[in-house]
Design a protein around this motif. Sequence first.
Motif, PDB file in Angstrom:
ATOM      1  N   SER A  40       0.717  -1.313   0.053  1.00 12.37           N
ATOM      2  CA  SER A  40      -0.226  -0.050   0.171  1.00 12.37           C
ATOM      3  C   SER A  40       0.857   1.277  -0.028  1.00 12.37           C
ATOM      4  N   LEU A  41       1.875   1.149   0.810  1.00 12.48           N
ATOM      5  CA  LEU A  41       2.558   2.591   0.643  1.00 12.48           C
ATOM      6  C   LEU A  41       3.809   2.694  -0.498  1.00 12.48           C
ATOM      7  N   VAL A  42       4.211   1.804  -1.054  1.00 14.36           N
ATOM      8  CA  VAL A  42       4.944   1.869  -2.182  1.00 14.36           C
ATOM      9  C   VAL A  42       3.740   2.023  -3.451  1.00 14.36           C
ATOM     10  N   ARG A  43       2.678   1.612  -3.211  1.00  8.43           N
ATOM     11  CA  ARG A  43       1.751   1.909  -4.212  1.00  8.43           C
ATOM     12  C   ARG A  43       1.326   3.330  -4.179  1.00  8.43           C
ATOM     13  N   GLN A  44       1.229   4.070  -2.822  1.00 13.17           N
ATOM     14  CA  GLN A  44       1.090   5.376  -2.582  1.00 13.17           C
ATOM     15  C   GLN A  44       1.981   6.337  -3.141  1.00 13.17           C
ATOM     16  N   ALA A  45       3.390   5.808  -2.699  1.00  9.92           N
ATOM     17  CA  ALA A  45       4.519   6.544  -3.277  1.00  9.92           C
ATOM     18  C   ALA A  45       4.422   6.723  -4.936  1.00  9.92           C
ATOM     19  N   TRP A  46       4.269   5.558  -5.579  1.00 15.27           N
ATOM     20  CA  TRP A  46       4.161   5.559  -6.966  1.00 15.27           C
ATOM     21  C   TRP A  46       3.129   6.711  -7.406  1.00 15.27           C
ATOM     22  N   ARG A  47       1.764   6.481  -6.564  1.00 16.61           N
ATOM     23  CA  ARG A  47       0.785   7.460  -7.104  1.00 16.61           C
ATOM     24  C   ARG A  47       1.284   8.884  -6.932  1.00 16.61           C
ATOM     25  N   ASN A  48       2.347   9.171  -5.880  1.00 14.56           N
ATOM     26  CA  ASN A  48       2.637  10.568  -5.570  1.00 14.56           C
ATOM     27  C   ASN A  48       3.621  11.224  -6.776  1.00 14.56           C
ATOM     28  N   VAL A  49       4.357  10.472  -7.777  1.00 13.88           N
ATOM     29  CA  VAL A  49       4.973  10.907  -8.621  1.00 13.88           C
ATOM     30  C   VAL A  49       4.499  10.663 -10.090  1.00 13.88           C
ATOM     31  N   ALA A  50       3.551   9.610  -9.937  1.00 15.39           N
ATOM     32  CA  ALA A  50       2.934   9.233 -11.464  1.00 15.39           C
ATOM     33  C   ALA A  50       2.050  10.400 -11.829  1.00 15.39           C
ATOM     34  N   PRO A  51       2.105  10.549 -13.365  1.00 12.69           N
ATOM     35  CA  PRO A  51       1.258  11.542 -13.914  1.00 12.69           C
ATOM     36  C   PRO A  51      -0.367  11.207 -13.870  1.00 12.69           C
ATOM     37  N   LYS A  52      -1.126  12.121 -13.613  1.00 11.54           N
ATOM     38  CA  LYS A  52      -2.606  11.750 -13.470  1.00 11.54           C
ATOM     39  C   LYS A  52      -3.261  10.919 -14.424  1.00 11.54           C
ATOM     40  N   SER A  53      -2.795  10.894 -15.686  1.00 11.36           N
ATOM     41  CA  SER A  53      -3.130  10.145 -16.809  1.00 11.36           C
ATOM     42  C   SER A  53      -3.020   8.728 -16.511  1.00 11.36           C
ATOM     43  N   ILE A  54      -2.045   8.297 -15.706  1.00 14.00           N
ATOM     44  CA  ILE A  54      -1.807   6.904 -15.523  1.00 14.00           C
ATOM     45  C   ILE A  54      -2.115   6.482 -14.073  1.00 14.00           C
ATOM     46  N   VAL A  55      -2.476   7.356 -13.065  1.00 11.87           N
ATOM     47  CA  VAL A  55      -2.574   7.103 -11.919  1.00 11.87           C
ATOM     48  C   VAL A  55      -3.618   6.131 -11.456  1.00 11.87           C
ATOM     49  N   LEU A  56      -3.239   4.941 -10.952  1.00 10.78           N
ATOM     50  CA  LEU A  56      -4.037   3.972 -10.219  1.00 10.78           C
ATOM     51  C   LEU A  56      -5.146   4.352  -9.454  1.00 10.78           C
ATOM     52  N   PRO A  57      -6.302   3.686  -8.941  1.00  8.18           N
ATOM     53  CA  PRO A  57      -7.267   4.155  -8.263  1.00  8.18           C
ATOM     54  C   PRO A  57      -6.817   3.607  -6.423  1.00  8.18           C
ATOM     55  N   GLU A  58      -7.151   4.606  -5.777  1.00  5.88           N
ATOM     56  CA  GLU A  58      -6.661   3.972  -4.404  1.00  5.88           C
ATOM     57  C   GLU A  58      -7.250   2.762  -3.804  1.00  5.88           C
TER      58      GLU A  58
END
Length: 109
Positions: free
Chosen positions: A90-108
Amino acid sequence: MTDDELIAFALNLPEAMASSHFGNRDFRVRGKIYLALPNPDFCVVKLTPDQQQMALATAPGHALAVPGGWGTKGWTRLFHLTADEGAIRSLVRQAWRNVAPKSIVLPED
């Protein structure tokens, strides 16, 4: 979670790639670092300061702010070898979300 399991998970996120920074292995999305492996005992993830505080409160002993200025910006050590695998994912996925462009962001989660 072993290093190999962490690496496989990190590389399975959209557009993730392995790289290095100051001789340490890291993982990026479109050039931005979200996870680093600077030490055999822990990894480091890019959280916001608020996300970091939540991680420190919910995973005492498994999450620790990086010392100095980087830690005040949210960079957090995760002791992935002994922590709950679901929490690390969950924390790694959140870190990825923090830097990924909005166009490819995974849902929470």
